[in-house]
Design an enzyme around this catalytic site. Structure first.
Site, PDB file in Angstrom:
ATOM      1  N   LYS A 184      -8.411   6.713  -1.415  1.00  0.00           N
ATOM      2  CA  LYS A 184      -7.504   6.060  -2.361  1.00  0.00           C
ATOM      3  C   LYS A 184      -8.280   5.168  -3.315  1.00  0.00           C
ATOM      4  O   LYS A 184      -9.061   4.313  -2.894  1.00  0.00           O
ATOM      5  CB  LYS A 184      -6.472   5.242  -1.583  1.00  0.00           C
ATOM      6  CG  LYS A 184      -5.333   4.696  -2.425  1.00  0.00           C
ATOM      7  CD  LYS A 184      -4.282   4.047  -1.530  1.00  0.00           C
ATOM      8  CE  LYS A 184      -3.052   3.611  -2.320  1.00  0.00           C
ATOM      9  NZ  LYS A 184      -2.031   3.014  -1.429  1.00  0.00           N
ATOM     10  N   GLU A 217       1.182   8.883   3.814  1.00  0.00           N
ATOM     11  CA  GLU A 217       0.011   8.006   3.819  1.00  0.00           C
ATOM     12  C   GLU A 217      -0.170   7.372   5.200  1.00  0.00           C
ATOM     13  O   GLU A 217       0.802   6.925   5.827  1.00  0.00           O
ATOM     14  CB  GLU A 217       0.211   6.921   2.763  1.00  0.00           C
ATOM     15  CG  GLU A 217      -0.911   5.915   2.632  1.00  0.00           C
ATOM     16  CD  GLU A 217      -0.651   4.906   1.515  1.00  0.00           C
ATOM     17  OE1 GLU A 217      -1.554   4.094   1.239  1.00  0.00           O
ATOM     18  OE2 GLU A 217       0.439   4.941   0.906  1.00  0.00           O
ATOM     19  N   CYS A 240      -0.254   7.616  -2.911  1.00  0.00           N
ATOM     20  CA  CYS A 240       0.755   6.597  -3.227  1.00  0.00           C
ATOM     21  C   CYS A 240       0.542   5.922  -4.592  1.00  0.00           C
ATOM     22  O   CYS A 240       0.811   6.515  -5.628  1.00  0.00           O
ATOM     23  CB  CYS A 240       0.807   5.577  -2.095  1.00  0.00           C
ATOM     24  SG  CYS A 240       2.301   4.559  -2.102  1.00  0.00           S
TER      25      CYS A 240
END
Length: 268
Positions: A116, A44, A150
């Site tokens: 995200k 990330e 994540c």
């Protein structure tokens, strides 16, 4: 169908130094390709570093910016697909930043781009806008590839949506911090098992600002095992995503077949 050899780059790179991080990615791609890998996944926000605060706005780029073109060149020169995380500047909405991931094919063409959807903590909420597209997919070597970042993988509904959309391998560039080691140790393998897919989870490592990244990058298989797992330091680990094993596992494990969606309406 042959197995997809997949490399996970575990590194935090150089904080705030995009050129240095592109060099690290280039070197990792060369090593991965020499080992027969067809796919390399970096963590990330790999291109810039995670704990860079206000520099995020300065270093953020559009999805087709110069750093993206450099990664496309890395993929094409080494002949393997490359996925990575970076801060994205939205060219249509002034000042809006996304925590994004992009996947290039072995020919340097864009295969998928993801923003995200579940931002973690005050730091991310301060700087980023959450994405709204939960299922992003691409095709690679006959497999359906999904993208997350994540914290997204820690939501079971998120991964189940990928499974129902047919994802075979879920790529998760990550910046996981201490004391959340339970995620690579347990959550990621369980997500792979309960959804009958592979998960490639590539983490940052070591101290960075106020954060301590724990490494433990993992390629989890649909039987709930970690086919490869890194330690705590800088590493490049390589494992196999086996389509035949995946097909056999899906025949044995009936979770997706035995679902009763009519009972789950209260979840949404």
């Amino acid at each position: 169908m042959p197995a997809l050899r997949t490399a996970l780059l575990q590194s935090s790179g150089q904080l705030g130094d995009v050129a240095a991080n592109l060099k690290i990615l280039d070197e990792a791609a060369a090593r991965a390709a020499d080992a027969g890998a067809r796919l390399l996944l970096a963590p990330e926000l790999f291109l810039t570093g995670y704990a860079i605060g206000p520099d995020l706005a300065r270093l953020a780029e559009p999805s087709d910016g110069p750093s993206a073109r450099a990664v496309a060149d890395i993929a094409a020169r080494h002949g393997l697909a490359v996925g990575y995380g970076y801060p994205e500047r939205d060219t249509e909405r002034h000042g809006v930043l996304y925590n994004s991931a992009q996947l290039f094919g072995a020919d340097g063409a864009v295969l998928a781009h993801y923003r995200k959807t579940h931002l973690f903590g005050d730091f991310e909420a301060k700087w980023f806008t959450p994405g709204d597209d939960g299922v992003v997919q691409a095709e690679l070597d006959g497999l359906t590839i999904g993208l997350m970042i994540c914290y997204d993988v820690e939501f079971p509904e998120n991964v189940r949506a990928q499974a129902l959309a047919g994802t075979d391998l879920l790529l998760v560039p990550t910046a996981l911090m201490h004391p959340a080691e339970i995620v690579p140790d347990s959550v990621v393998p369980v997500r792979a098992f309960e959804n009958q897919l592979y998960i490639a989870y590539a983490n940052r490592t070591g101290p960075e600002g106020d954060f301590e990244f724990v490494g433990l990058s993992t390629l989890a298989a649909p039987d709930g095992t970690a086919r490869v797992r890194a330690g705590r330091g800088e590493d490049l680990v390589i494992g196999e995503v086996d389509p035949d094993f995946l097909a056999a596992s899906r025949k044995v494990n009936p979770y997706l077949r035995d679902r009763r969606p009519g009972l789950y309406g209260s979840l949404v």
